[in-house]
Design an enzyme around this catalytic site. Structure first.
Site, PDB file in Angstrom:
ATOM      1  N   ASP A 141       0.961  -1.166  -0.079  1.00 17.79           N
ATOM      2  CA  ASP A 141      -0.049   0.057  -0.090  1.00 17.79           C
ATOM      3  C   ASP A 141       0.825   1.237   0.156  1.00 17.79           C
ATOM      4  OD1 ASP A 141      -2.154  -1.729   0.329  1.00 17.79           O
ATOM      5  OD2 ASP A 141      -2.253  -1.516   2.459  1.00 17.79           O
ATOM      6  N   GLU A 203      -9.224   0.393  -4.503  1.00 19.46           N
ATOM      7  CA  GLU A 203      -8.362   1.166  -3.552  1.00 19.46           C
ATOM      8  C   GLU A 203      -7.114   1.583  -4.466  1.00 19.46           C
ATOM      9  OE1 GLU A 203      -6.867  -1.830  -0.727  1.00 19.46           O
ATOM     10  OE2 GLU A 203      -9.011  -2.493  -0.143  1.00 19.46           O
ATOM     11  N   HIS A 206      -3.494   0.415  -3.224  1.00 20.56           N
ATOM     12  CA  HIS A 206      -2.991  -1.069  -3.124  1.00 20.56           C
ATOM     13  C   HIS A 206      -2.637  -1.701  -4.421  1.00 20.56           C
ATOM     14  CE1 HIS A 206      -3.668  -5.469  -1.381  1.00 20.56           C
ATOM     15  NE2 HIS A 206      -3.534  -5.538  -2.739  1.00 20.56           N
TER      16      HIS A 206
HETATM   17  C1  LIG Z   1      -7.496  -2.037   3.277  1.00 20.61           C
HETATM   18  C2  LIG Z   1      -6.560  -2.206   2.569  1.00 20.61           C
HETATM   19  N1  LIG Z   1      -5.315  -1.763   3.747  1.00 20.61           N
HETATM   20  C3  LIG Z   1      -6.126  -3.389   2.052  1.00 20.61           C
HETATM   21  O1  LIG Z   1      -4.889  -3.760   2.147  1.00 20.61           O
HETATM   22  N2  LIG Z   1      -7.036  -4.088   1.396  1.00 20.61           N
HETATM   23  C4  LIG Z   1      -6.607  -5.319   0.617  1.00 20.61           C
HETATM   24  C5  LIG Z   1      -7.849  -5.820  -0.277  1.00 20.61           C
HETATM   25  C6  LIG Z   1      -6.440  -6.550   1.728  1.00 20.61           C
HETATM   26  O2  LIG Z   1      -6.897  -6.414   2.728  1.00 20.61           O
HETATM   27  O3  LIG Z   1      -5.669  -7.219   1.186  1.00 20.61           O
HETATM   28 ZN   LIG Z   2      -3.277  -3.310   0.375  1.00 22.81          ZN
END
Ligand SMILES: C[C@@H](N)C(=O)N[C@H](C)C(=O)O
Ligand SMILES: [Zn+2]
Length: 235
Positions: A141, A203, A206
């Site tokens: 991220d 997102e 990500h």
């Molecule tokens: C919510 C975010 N930080 C994230 O990483 N989302 C993805 C889909 C995950 O949880 O792997």
């Molecule tokens: Zn992520």
């Protein structure tokens, strides 16, 4: 199950290693460690070796356009126990944000909140066929910081549970500030995709390479040359 969980994983065994943090900007203190997430002896600042190479490449592309800007790392490797902690934390937070308490939730309210949580968080699955993306060491991220070390405003914070998190949320706003957010999100996406990453369609922050989500997104845009995942979970 998400559609990307249909992708088979053929683990390549590449090591997960420490990210050379001195090359990047880093969110500090780490956002989930700060909340008390159970990392035990693990560090969030680990990724698969070639994912780190891809990230360095992305920053090099960024520097061709903006010398001295940096990719800022928000989160990388996430043990499954931490995924569970963050899912539970986000649920509790969402209950509180709605002015409710957990004991008084109706079944419908509970379901609506869980759906909102799983809009952006992966299920903390212990099934090796459906690992959470960050537990594979292939997902990261990120955001951008400029040459004055200021975080670039992307129009919504990382991890916000709303439609503003969608990468193209600001694409069609007829407003100068919104267009700026969109341009910044596009810049981040362009340098990461040029370096081989795919972006989570839900997102803006990500990205991953080599995991199930990456393979699924690749196969959506290039069905003639399907790929499978090379990174499974790292315990
Ligand atoms: C919510 C975010 N930080 C994230 O990483 N989302 C993805 C889909 C995950 O949880 O792997
Ligand atoms: Zn992520």
């Amino acid at each position: 199950m998400r559609p990307y969980h249909q992708i088979p994983i053929f683990e390549c065994g590449e090591p997960i290693i420490a990210i050379p943090l001195e090359l990047f900007a880093v969110e500090s203190p780490h956002p989930y460690e700060k909340l008390g997430a159970p990392y035990s002896d693990r560090s969030p600042y680990y990724l698969r070796q070639s994912v780190i190479e891809n990230l360095i490449q992305a920053q090099n592309y960024l520097n061709l356009l903006h010398p001295n800007w940096r990719i800022q790392i928000f989160d990388a490797y996430r043990p499954i126990a931490v995924q569970q902690f963050m899912v539970d934390y986000s649920f509790a937070q969402a209950v509180q944000d709605r002015g409710l308490t957990e004991v008084e939730l109706s079944p419908n309210q509970r379901q609506e909140i869980w759906e909102a949580v799983y809009e952006i968080w992966a299920v903390p699955s212990w099934d090796e066929k459906t690992p959470p993306p960050h537990s594979t060491g292939a997902a990261v991220d990120v955001t951008l910081v400029d040459d004055a070390a200021q975080i670039i405003n992307m129009g919504s914070p990382i991890d916000e549970m709303s439609e503003r998190s969608h990468p193209d949320y600001y694409a069609n706003f007829d407003h100068q500030q919104a267009q700026k957010y969109h341009t910044h999100r596009q810049l981040l996406g362009d340098v990461m995709l040029k370096a081989g990453f795919q972006r989570n369609p839900r997102e803006w922050w990500h990205f991953s390479v080599g995991d199930q989500m990456w393979a699924w997104l690749n196969n959506q845009s290039n069905p003639a040359n399907p790929v499978i995942a090379r990174y499974g979970r790292v315990l």
